[in-house]
Motif scaffolding. Structure first.
Motif, PDB file in Angstrom:
ATOM      1  N   HIS A 107       0.858  -1.185   0.000  1.00 31.96           N
ATOM      2  CA  HIS A 107       0.000   0.000   0.000  1.00 31.96           C
ATOM      3  C   HIS A 107       0.892   1.233   0.000  1.00 31.96           C
ATOM      4  O   HIS A 107       1.861   1.299   0.760  1.00 31.96           O
ATOM      5  N   HIS A 161       0.977   4.479   1.071  1.00 29.16           N
ATOM      6  CA  HIS A 161       0.242   5.280   2.050  1.00 29.16           C
ATOM      7  C   HIS A 161       0.328   6.780   1.751  1.00 29.16           C
ATOM      8  O   HIS A 161       1.417   7.348   1.757  1.00 29.16           O
ATOM      9  N   HIS A 214      -9.704   3.953   7.868  1.00 30.13           N
ATOM     10  CA  HIS A 214      -9.525   3.130   9.072  1.00 30.13           C
ATOM     11  C   HIS A 214      -8.693   3.842  10.117  1.00 30.13           C
ATOM     12  O   HIS A 214      -8.060   4.855   9.848  1.00 30.13           O
TER      13      HIS A 214
HETATM   14 CU1  C2O Z   1      -0.935   3.152   6.034  1.00 28.77          CU
HETATM   15 CU2  C2O Z   1      -4.626   1.809   5.063  1.00 28.77          CU
HETATM   16  O1  C2O Z   1      -2.754   2.511   5.573  1.00 28.77           O
END
Ligand code: C2O
Ligand code: CU
Ligand code: CU
Length: 468
Positions: free
Chosen positions: A98, A100, A448
């Motif tokens: 991911h 980020h 989240h």
């Molecule tokens: Cu660093 Cu869904 O995240």
């Protein structure tokens, strides 16, 4: 308490680390390896694999690392370049990468909806738009095992550079300081925090806070030097209340890059799990002096209250450097605009209350097959996060950067004092935080809590961005 059962990686792949963490304090701060290119396209391979390291006497510790480095190599990319990154999953479980904070298309975002199976491979490709210069990071985001994977060492910085960055033209020394937490049990095995009891960390394990994989490294700088520190909080669950032994510093950037104007005279900065900050620090003019970059500890409801030192900053005996005056304006950072819709996000304890360590978003626990909120590409929205739990939650939205509008404390709304781009915002226990946010691309996005054991336990939801 130790986390979920450890899943061993492929034992055949357990090579020694090329850059292992070190628990011996006082070593010179190291520079992380870098992946970058001069051309228009950064092509690189990122391998997640288990590796062995000697961290405690008489035991070998299995870490999981990107490209044999703890933390992984910095991906350094310029605005306007394209990233084409081959990910090889050398672990024994599903993984993802991911990116980020970056506005990558939803199908390149490495979300838990797109797992890369054990021993599998995929290519992530995305453009780096102009205006995104800043400090980001990459980490796995597999369903329910993010804490396990990040806690074993899979995390690395991703720096987007704007060649016209006003601070690049000044004699400012730049450093990347990646803070990770490494939990080790008595037999030298990695222990990761679990959500149970709502407590942040393993009671039975020792937790080391590392900077660039080192315990209490020493940064040495010339007297009077001006330094720019990009600090990343890649710990699973530790709030870092950063200080420099009371010295004032300037905050020049947050998650999404430079502020419009620097914040001068700051002496403390709260950096939640997932967040980044850019500081400009002026080193003491007195040769052979030193001070400490420290986490002062943070209550935050039930969070770890104990602070600890992170890094020693030592002044060399070199000739003193001249004072550097920061520009008054760092860049244009306009207001995101007037919201055309509103979304409410309520954080609440699940079932048996706070001790379960499970928290709900709008009354529900994560289900990737359900849509929790719907949005429209390009629409500016006001989101109101309300925290009805007894602890803070750093809330993160994928795929974009947002601006904090206000905070509501005991029913009184306070406008945010400065404008900044964030992708993660702390929502303190009992308070509300309102932001303005816009998603540019259609598709499904996660949002989240970035306390990773909370996320893994289901404190996550799906935003469906529909085409305009
Ligand atoms: Cu660093 Cu869904 O995240
Ligand atoms: Cu993210
Ligand atoms: Cu949380």
């Amino acid at each position: 308490m130790p986390g979920p059962a450890r899943t061993p990686g492929d034992p055949t792949a357990r090579a020694a680390l090329s850059s292992p963490p070190t628990l011996a304090p006082g070593l010179p701060l190291r520079r992380l390896a870098r992946l970058s290119t001069q051309g228009p396209e950064l092509r690189a391979t990122v391998v997640a694999a288990p590796h062995l390291a000697s961290l405690v006497p008489g035991a070998q510790t299995e870490l999981w690392c990107f490209n044999g480095e703890y933390p992984g190599p910095i991906i350094e990319i310029e605005e306007g370049q394209r990233a084409v990154l081959t990910f090889q999953n050398g672990l024994g479980i599903d993984s993802t990468v991911h990116w980020h904070g970056l506005p990558v298309p939803p199908d390149q975002d490495g979300s838990p909806m797109d797992p890369v199976p054990a021993q599998g491979e995929r290519v992530y490709a995305f453009d780096i738009p102009v205006g995104t210069a800043g400090t980001y990071w990459y980490h796995p985001h597999a369903h329910r095992t993010t804490t396990l994977q990040v806690g074993h060492g899979l995390a690395a910085p991703l720096i987007v550079v704007d060649p016209a960055d006003p601070l690049l033209a000044l004699p400012i020394h730049e450093r990347v300081l990646m803070v990770t937490a490494l939990g080790l049990d008595a037999s030298g095995r990695v222990a990761v925090p679990s959500a149970s009891m709502g407590m942040p960390s393993t009671a039975l394990a020792s937790i080391e806070l590392l900077v660039n994989g080192q315990k209490m490294p020493v940064l040495t700088a010339a007297p009077g030097a001006t330094e720019r520190w990009r600090i990343l909080n890649a710990t699973a669950d530790r709030f870092l209340r950063l200080s420099l032994d009371g010295r004032a510093f300037a905050v020049v950037g947050t998650d999404g890059g430079l502020l419009g104007e620097s914040l001068a005279g700051v002496t403390e900065w709260l950096l939640t799990p997932g967040q980044r900050v850019e500081l400009v620090v002026t080193i003491d003019r007195r040769p052979s002096s030193q001070f400490t970059l420290r986490d002062l500890g943070y209550g935050g409801g039930m969070m770890n209250g104990m602070g600890r030192p992170l890094m020693t900053v030592r002044t060399s005996t070199d000739a003193p450097m001249d004072h550097v005056l920061l520009p008054a304006r760092l860049r244009e950072l306009p207001d995101i605009g007037a919201p055309a819709a509103e979304q409410n996000v309520l954080l609440s304890p699940a079932g048996m209350g706070m001790m379960s360590g499970t928290f709900l978003i709008n009354g529900r626990t994560f289900d990737m097959n359900r849509v929790d909120l719907a949005s429209v590409a390009g629409r500016i929205e006001r989101w109101n996060f309300t925290n009805a739990t007894p602890m803070d939650h750093p809330m993160h939205i994928h795929g974009t950067q947002f601006q904090v509008v206000s905070r509501t404390i005991r029913g009184v709304e306070f406008a945010e004092g400065y404008r900044a781009w964030l992708d993660t915002v702390n929502v303190p226990a009992g308070q509300s935080v309102s932001i303005k946010v816009r998603q540019a691309m259609p598709g499904k996005r996660m949002f989240h809590c970035h306390i990773l054991p909370h996320e893994d336990a289901g404190m996550m939801a799906v935003l469906d961005v529909r085409p305009a």
